[in-house]
Design an enzyme around this catalytic site. Structure first.
Site: not given
Ligand SMILES: NC(=O)c1ccc[n+]([C@@H]2O[C@H](COP(=O)([O-])OP(=O)(O)OC[C@H]3O[C@@H](n4cnc5c(N)ncnc54)[C@H](O)[C@@H]3O)[C@@H](O)[C@H]2O)c1
Length: 460
Positions: A15, A34, A93, A98, A120, A141, A191
């Site tokens: 995302m 990151d 998530e 967070k 989410s 979101h 959702n």
């Molecule tokens: N994947 C989807 O379809 C979707 C849709 C809407 C919302 N979301 C939400 O978006 C968020 C991210 O989801 P995603 O699918 O991109 O996850 P992901 O696992 O692909 O990416 C998460 C990233 O965050 C980084 N990270 C973790 N802890 C960290 C920290 N303390 N400091 C800096 N970076 C950190 C990780 O290294 C990773 O690169 C979640 O909250 C998820 O619920 C996801």
């Protein structure tokens, strides 16, 4: 109102990278952060691939693609986000992760920097408690794929200030998104009905009513979509559907995870689809099976949407837009309700209530299903009329012209108003009138309806 120029995105995963790409495409300076530089490299690599493809398909020139990349810098130090006007969190998530990130951001970011979460499933109000001034905290979101999908749910927490909400709305539009506003309830708006829709499809399969392929096929036709629920779960990951439904279980038995969904998610495998996820089973779906699937799927959607209105999670217009833009349904749930009519919707909602032993929602009423596409805001001497139908390019139709007339009359009759501005939400304004209206009326030989519509437009 705070003007947003520099945006930090924390988390360069699926995302975060796509959010950074989209915002950079719209000309913002983006700092992508990151935990370590290898995650940034991976995120930037994904963005580069997307931009190369866009340049190959001539969606943008090579120079434009390079300019987008130049707008993004990467860092593994949160302290580099000090210059940001807005920081969007998109990390795992995980509540504790967070919370500890927001604690750190709270101590680093200047007091007027807006902090947003792309969570989410967690409460925006609860996450906001971590920062000293929860008034600057808001939910944003985004939807997968965030560089392409225009929908953005904006979720103010209990303490989010009006200025921060306004700045978030403005930012969303400048970032090429079509925002809808929702209250801080699990699943927000989209959702909340979409995930139970997926879950119900699994139940129908579990009960041996139809195969996965047939359920997909019926749903594609019914909702006007390219992929049915099983093909969709395979594309986005079955565990995502499972975890999302799990967070909704608090709303009652209709939301309980289907046992087979749990089994499939825990297996780590996608659904086995005989046609590889393509629609169109070979023989026609028997009428009685088709009708049971339609009844079950619609009754769950209508039940949940009526609850959404009971709980004032979002307006009918925004809910409908959420489905059309975010999920690419040809018709949103409110349009589907209008087509079915109040009597049938009532029957379907009661059916779901009985099946899942839940109270019948109160908001099964036509006067709630209003899709307002024109809005008026008066601010001192200025009146702003907004065409609020970004998913339709040709947004002028009988309804919207009537709403425009009402808004103009109201503004003109207000003695304090000296100037009327007319604008559009989203990126486009209005390209013209709804062509289908003309075609249908010509086909039905109702030329007088065309005449009276165009006359009212001219008069306006
Ligand atoms: N994947 C989807 O379809 C979707 C849709 C809407 C919302 N979301 C939400 O978006 C968020 C991210 O989801 P995603 O699918 O991109 O996850 P992901 O696992 O692909 O990416 C998460 C990233 O965050 C980084 N990270 C973790 N802890 C960290 C920290 N303390 N400091 C800096 N970076 C950190 C990780 O290294 C990773 O690169 C979640 O909250 C998820 O619920 C996801």
């Amino acid at each position: 109102m705070k003007v947003i120029k520099t945006v930090g995105v924390v988390g360069a995963g699926t995302m975060g990278a796509a959010i950074a790409q989209k915002i950079a495409q719209e000309g913002f300076d983006v700092i992508l952060a990151d935990r370590a530089m290898n995650y940034i490299e991976k995120g930037l690599g994904g963005i580069r691939t997307m931009l190369d493809e866009a340049a190959e398909r001539k969606v943008m020139t090579k120079e434009q693609a390079e300019a987008v990349l130049k707008n993004i810098s990467g860092t593994d130090k949160l302290s580099d986000l000090k210059s940001c006007d807005l920081v969007i969190e998109a990390i795992f998530e995980n509540f504790d992760a967070k919370v500890s990130l927001f604690r750190e951001l709270n101590s680093i970011l200047p007091g007027d920097c807006i902090i947003a979460s792309n969570t989410s499933s967690y409460s925006i109000g609860e996450l906001a408690r971590v920062v000293d001034r929860p008034s600057r905290f808001i939910g944003m979101h985004f939807f997968y794929h965030a560089a392409k999908n225009r929908l953005l749910e904006i979720i103010p927490g209990k303490e989010t200030s009006a200025e921060v909400l306004e700045a978030a709305r403005e930012f969303a539009i400048m970032a090429g998104k079509d925002p809808i506003e929702c209250s801080d309830r699990n699943g927000f708006a989209v959702n909340r009905f979409f995930v139970p829709w997926l879950n119900e499809s699994v139940r129908i399969f579990e009960e041996d009513i139809a195969s996965k392929e047939v359920i997909d096929e019926v749903c594609c036709k019914l909702f006007g979509i390219g992929m049915g629920p099983f093909a969709l779960m395979n594309a986005t990951g079955v565990p995502v559907a499972y975890h999302s439904e799990k967070t909704l279980e608090t709303f009652g038995s209709l939301y309980k995870v289907a046992p087979l969904l749990e089994v499939q998610a825990l297996s780590g495998k996608p659904w086995e689809l005989n046609n590889g996820g393509e629609q169109q089973s070979k023989s026609p779906v028997p009428a009685e099976v088709d009708s049971v699937i339609r009844e079950r799927m619609l009754s769950v959607v209508f039940f949940v949407c009526s609850q959404i209105f009971d709980e004032k999670v979002c307006s009918a217009a925004h809910l409908n837009r959420g489905a059309r833009i975010g999920l690419r349904w040809r018709k949103g749930p409110v349009e589907l309700m209008k087509i079915q009519g109040v009597k049938e919707v009532k029957r379907l909602v009661e059916l779901a209530a009985k099946r899942y032993r839940m109270d019948v929602p109160l908001s099964v009423k036509e006067d709630i299903w209003v899709i307002k596409t024109v809005s008026l805001a008066v601010n001192g001497e200025n009146a702003v009329i907004t065409m609020d139908d970004p998913e339709s390019m040709n947004a002028l139709n009988v309804d919207s012209v009537r709403q425009l007339e009402e808004c103009f009359d109201k503004a003109a009759n207000n003695p304090s108003v000296k100037t009327i501005f007319i604008t559009g939400s989203g990126k486009a304004f209005v390209a013209g009138a709804d062509i289908k209206f003309f075609v249908n009326n010509i086909k039905n030989k109702k030329i007088e309806d065309i005449e009276s519509f165009t006359a009212s437009g001219q008069a306006l």
